[in-house]
Design a protein around this motif. Structure first.
Motif, PDB file in Angstrom:
ATOM      1  N   ASN A   3      12.539  -4.884  -5.981  1.00 45.50           N
ATOM      2  CA  ASN A   3      11.223  -5.488  -6.120  1.00 45.50           C
ATOM      3  C   ASN A   3      11.362  -7.002  -6.318  1.00 45.50           C
ATOM      4  OD1 ASN A   3       8.589  -6.114  -6.793  1.00 45.50           O
ATOM      5  ND2 ASN A   3       8.332  -4.372  -8.140  1.00 45.50           N
ATOM      6  N   GLY A   4      12.221  -7.397  -7.249  1.00 47.95           N
ATOM      7  CA  GLY A   4      12.445  -8.827  -7.478  1.00 47.95           C
ATOM      8  C   GLY A   4      13.011  -9.514  -6.256  1.00 47.95           C
ATOM      9  N   HIS A   5      13.933  -8.849  -5.598  1.00 47.51           N
ATOM     10  CA  HIS A   5      14.541  -9.385  -4.386  1.00 47.51           C
ATOM     11  C   HIS A   5      13.461  -9.594  -3.315  1.00 47.51           C
ATOM     12  CE1 HIS A   5      18.152  -8.729  -1.396  1.00 47.51           C
ATOM     13  NE2 HIS A   5      17.519  -9.852  -1.161  1.00 47.51           N
ATOM     14  N   ALA A   6      12.635  -8.560  -3.096  1.00 45.32           N
ATOM     15  CA  ALA A   6      11.576  -8.651  -2.085  1.00 45.32           C
ATOM     16  C   ALA A   6      10.538  -9.707  -2.452  1.00 45.32           C
ATOM     17  CB  ALA A   6      10.903  -7.290  -1.900  1.00 45.32           C
ATOM     18  N   ASP A   7      10.268  -9.865  -3.738  1.00 47.50           N
ATOM     19  CA  ASP A   7       9.307 -10.874  -4.195  1.00 47.50           C
ATOM     20  C   ASP A   7       9.778 -12.274  -3.805  1.00 47.50           C
ATOM     21  OD1 ASP A   7       6.827 -11.439  -5.498  1.00 47.50           O
ATOM     22  OD2 ASP A   7       7.911 -12.010  -7.310  1.00 47.50           O
ATOM     23  N   ILE A   8      11.052 -12.539  -3.967  1.00 44.65           N
ATOM     24  CA  ILE A   8      11.596 -13.857  -3.596  1.00 44.65           C
ATOM     25  C   ILE A   8      11.540 -14.055  -2.088  1.00 44.65           C
ATOM     26  CG2 ILE A   8      13.727 -15.218  -3.490  1.00 44.65           C
ATOM     27  CD1 ILE A   8      14.339 -14.053  -6.331  1.00 44.65           C
ATOM     28  N   VAL A   9      11.911 -13.014  -1.326  1.00 46.24           N
ATOM     29  CA  VAL A   9      11.846 -13.130   0.129  1.00 46.24           C
ATOM     30  C   VAL A   9      10.396 -13.357   0.558  1.00 46.24           C
ATOM     31  CG1 VAL A   9      12.277 -11.958   2.329  1.00 46.24           C
ATOM     32  CG2 VAL A   9      13.937 -11.736   0.468  1.00 46.24           C
ATOM     33  N   ARG A  10       9.464 -12.595  -0.027  1.00 45.70           N
ATOM     34  CA  ARG A  10       8.048 -12.750   0.332  1.00 45.70           C
ATOM     35  C   ARG A  10       7.551 -14.151   0.017  1.00 45.70           C
ATOM     36  NH1 ARG A  10       3.155 -10.054   1.649  1.00 45.70           N
ATOM     37  NH2 ARG A  10       1.708 -11.777   1.913  1.00 45.70           N
ATOM     38  N   GLU A  11       7.906 -14.655  -1.143  1.00 42.62           N
ATOM     39  CA  GLU A  11       7.461 -16.007  -1.500  1.00 42.62           C
ATOM     40  C   GLU A  11       7.996 -17.028  -0.506  1.00 42.62           C
ATOM     41  OE1 GLU A  11       6.949 -18.790  -5.453  1.00 42.62           O
ATOM     42  OE2 GLU A  11       8.184 -16.996  -5.577  1.00 42.62           O
ATOM     43  N   THR A  12       9.190 -16.789   0.006  1.00 43.32           N
ATOM     44  CA  THR A  12       9.762 -17.682   1.010  1.00 43.32           C
ATOM     45  C   THR A  12       9.023 -17.561   2.342  1.00 43.32           C
ATOM     46  OG1 THR A  12      11.916 -17.439  -0.078  1.00 43.32           O
ATOM     47  CG2 THR A  12      11.923 -18.387   2.129  1.00 43.32           C
ATOM     48  N   VAL A  13       8.556 -16.360   2.677  1.00 37.95           N
ATOM     49  CA  VAL A  13       7.832 -16.146   3.935  1.00 37.95           C
ATOM     50  C   VAL A  13       6.527 -16.932   3.948  1.00 37.95           C
ATOM     51  CG1 VAL A  13       6.543 -14.433   5.311  1.00 37.95           C
ATOM     52  CG2 VAL A  13       8.831 -13.886   4.474  1.00 37.95           C
ATOM     53  N   ASP A  14       5.695 -16.770   2.880  1.00 36.19           N
ATOM     54  CA  ASP A  14       4.373 -17.401   2.951  1.00 36.19           C
ATOM     55  C   ASP A  14       3.785 -17.791   1.596  1.00 36.19           C
ATOM     56  OD1 ASP A  14       3.540 -14.995   1.831  1.00 36.19           O
ATOM     57  OD2 ASP A  14       2.043 -14.568   3.373  1.00 36.19           O
ATOM     58  N   GLY A  15       4.582 -17.754   0.559  1.00 35.64           N
ATOM     59  CA  GLY A  15       4.098 -18.164  -0.751  1.00 35.64           C
ATOM     60  C   GLY A  15       3.459 -17.065  -1.577  1.00 35.64           C
TER      61      GLY A  15
END
Length: 191
Positions: free
Chosen positions: A152-164
């Motif tokens: 979840n934390g890993h995906a949250d960082i990737v998502r934030e990188t995708v579009d904030g």
């Protein structure tokens, strides 16, 4: 589903409720992404949001198979296959539907087992302790919560990188929260 886990009635209910909440938050990391964004790996990680959600669902399914001591429901295609890939044409809805099916199977399986039931430890992998022979169903549920929270934390960082987008802005958008001083619901960049 609110941002906090609902009240629980006992240990089994608590383990399943916290796992459900962790799954929900992980699924939210893909909310509103295009298929291309779902497959994108824009951070230092080689993994995408969709791949992390899918991998976590397959991991949970594998643990349920281990817990029930049955052959793999979803056999790996290759020995190294950890199911981080998102197929061309596979959508967020497809991945969430699969994860929901896995979650329902977990609920069914755990309902019929004692939390103390022994679950054999796979000694073929170096990260499992060699000095013990069994986990318990309780341990498996704690581990699934841990595994889901990690990804979840890993995906949250990737998502934030995708579009904030971040967990609470995505939750606010998915659940239709009004904008407030605390949180502004996520909106696609095109809006």
């Amino acid at each position: 589903m609110p941002g906090q886990t609902r009240p629980v009635s006992d240990e089994r209910d608590g383990l399943l409720a916290f796992l459900e909440q962790a799954r929900y938050r992980l699924k939210l990391t893909g909310y509103g992404l295009t298929p291309e964004q779902l497959r994108a790996a824009p951070s230092a990680s080689e993994h995408s949001v969709g791949g992390l959600i899918k991998h976590t669902a397959y991991t949970e399914a594998g643990w349920i198979d281990t817990m029930l001591q049955r052959p793999p429901t979803y056999p790996q295609r290759y020995p190294w296959d950890q199911r981080f890939d998102v197929e061309e044409g596979e959508t967020y809805e497809d991945i969430v539907k699969f994860y929901d099916e896995v979650a329902a199977e977990t609920e069914r399986a755990v309902a019929g087992l004692s939390l103390d039931q022994e679950v054999p430890i796979d000694h073929s992998v170096p990260w499992n302790p060699q000095e013990y022979d069994n986990w318990s169903v309780r341990w498996v549920l704690f581990h699934l919560i841990e595994e889901t929270a990690q990804h979840n934390g890993h995906a949250d960082i990737v998502r934030e990188t995708v579009d904030g987008g971040t967990q609470y802005t995505l939750m606010a958008a998915a659940e239709g929260w009004p904008e407030s001083d605390f949180v502004k619901p996520w909106k696609p960049a095109s809006e």
